[in-house]
Write a protein that holds these residues in place. Structure first.
Motif, mmCIF file in Angstrom:
data_model
loop_
_atom_site.group_PDB
_atom_site.id
_atom_site.type_symbol
_atom_site.label_atom_id
_atom_site.label_comp_id
_atom_site.label_asym_id
_atom_site.label_seq_id
_atom_site.Cartn_x
_atom_site.Cartn_y
_atom_site.Cartn_z
ATOM 1 N N ALA A 66 -4.010 -7.881 -120.736
ATOM 2 C CA ALA A 66 -3.400 -8.157 -119.442
ATOM 3 C C ALA A 66 -2.028 -8.774 -119.654
ATOM 4 N N HIS A 67 -1.185 -8.646 -118.658
ATOM 5 C CA HIS A 67 0.122 -9.280 -118.708
ATOM 6 C C HIS A 67 -0.066 -10.791 -118.794
ATOM 7 N N GLN A 68 0.859 -11.480 -119.423
ATOM 8 C CA GLN A 68 0.699 -12.917 -119.650
ATOM 9 C C GLN A 68 0.550 -13.705 -118.357
ATOM 10 N N HIS A 69 1.085 -13.223 -117.244
ATOM 11 C CA HIS A 69 0.983 -13.945 -115.976
ATOM 12 C C HIS A 69 -0.295 -13.597 -115.219
ATOM 13 N N ALA A 70 -1.037 -12.632 -115.684
ATOM 14 C CA ALA A 70 -2.270 -12.245 -115.002
ATOM 15 C C ALA A 70 -3.289 -13.370 -115.034
ATOM 16 N N ALA A 71 -3.218 -14.236 -116.006
ATOM 17 C CA ALA A 71 -4.162 -15.349 -116.106
ATOM 18 C C ALA A 71 -3.937 -16.369 -114.998
ATOM 19 N N ASP A 72 -2.763 -16.390 -114.373
ATOM 20 C CA ASP A 72 -2.470 -17.342 -113.304
ATOM 21 C C ASP A 72 -3.000 -16.907 -111.942
ATOM 22 N N VAL A 73 -3.378 -15.669 -111.810
ATOM 23 C CA VAL A 73 -3.833 -15.173 -110.515
ATOM 24 C C VAL A 73 -5.205 -15.756 -110.222
ATOM 25 N N ARG A 74 -5.319 -16.388 -109.077
ATOM 26 C CA ARG A 74 -6.589 -16.996 -108.675
ATOM 27 C C ARG A 74 -7.135 -16.277 -107.455
ATOM 28 N N LYS A 75 -8.433 -16.382 -107.263
ATOM 29 C CA LYS A 75 -9.038 -15.787 -106.073
ATOM 30 C C LYS A 75 -8.410 -16.396 -104.838
ATOM 31 N N GLY A 76 -8.175 -15.585 -103.836
ATOM 32 C CA GLY A 76 -7.611 -16.086 -102.592
ATOM 33 C C GLY A 76 -6.099 -16.212 -102.618
ATOM 34 N N GLY A 77 -5.448 -15.768 -103.688
ATOM 35 C CA GLY A 77 -3.992 -15.770 -103.735
ATOM 36 C C GLY A 77 -3.377 -17.129 -103.950
ATOM 37 N N GLY A 78 -4.099 -18.071 -104.550
ATOM 38 C CA GLY A 78 -3.575 -19.410 -104.746
ATOM 39 C C GLY A 78 -2.784 -19.604 -106.004
ATOM 40 N N GLY A 79 -2.388 -18.521 -106.684
ATOM 41 C CA GLY A 79 -1.673 -18.641 -107.953
ATOM 42 C C GLY A 79 -0.209 -18.918 -107.772
ATOM 43 N N ARG A 80 0.529 -18.986 -108.879
ATOM 44 C CA ARG A 80 1.963 -19.282 -108.844
ATOM 45 C C ARG A 80 2.733 -18.256 -108.038
ATOM 46 N N SER A 81 2.338 -16.978 -108.168
ATOM 47 C CA SER A 81 3.091 -15.943 -107.464
ATOM 48 C C SER A 81 2.976 -16.127 -105.958
ATOM 49 N N ALA A 82 1.833 -16.606 -105.462
ATOM 50 C CA ALA A 82 1.676 -16.852 -104.035
ATOM 51 C C ALA A 82 2.537 -18.031 -103.605
ATOM 52 N N ALA A 83 2.656 -19.050 -104.471
ATOM 53 C CA ALA A 83 3.457 -20.224 -104.136
ATOM 54 C C ALA A 83 4.931 -19.857 -104.053
ATOM 55 N N ARG A 84 5.377 -18.950 -104.903
ATOM 56 C CA ARG A 84 6.790 -18.523 -104.873
ATOM 57 C C ARG A 84 7.112 -17.824 -103.564
#
Length: 87
Positions: A66-84
């Motif tokens: 997986a891409h290195q940022h895939a580990a940050d994705v959390r259920k419900g969209g609470g990951g870093r990408s959602a915060a951005r």
């Protein structure tokens, strides 16, 4: 083929195969002009015609990284990408 089977440097290929410079030059030329690709295709065609190749391929997804940022994705969209996106 000796060089790749043995893993030696070009300079260490036995003299019986010719000058290492000539071998290296020929290898680079054949790689660039598609000679190796045509050789592989011809060998595969002969083996396929003889029924020596099984074309069944199995891919196990556990080997796909997986891409290195895939580990940050959390259920419900609470990951870093959602915060951005919320900013």
């Amino acid at each position: 083929m000796f060089k790749f089977r043995s893993g030696v440097a070009w300079r260490d290929v036995p003299d019986r195969y010719g000058s290492w410079r000539s071998l290296h030059t020929r290898f680079r030329r054949w790689a660039a002009d598609g000679t190796f690709t045509r050789m592989l295709q011809a060998a595969q065609a002969r083996a396929d015609a003889a029924g020596d190749i099984g074309w069944l391929v199995s891919v196990d997804s556990t080997i796909v990284r997986a891409h290195q940022h895939a580990a940050d994705v959390r259920k419900g969209g609470g990951g870093r990408s959602a915060a951005r996106g919320a900013g």
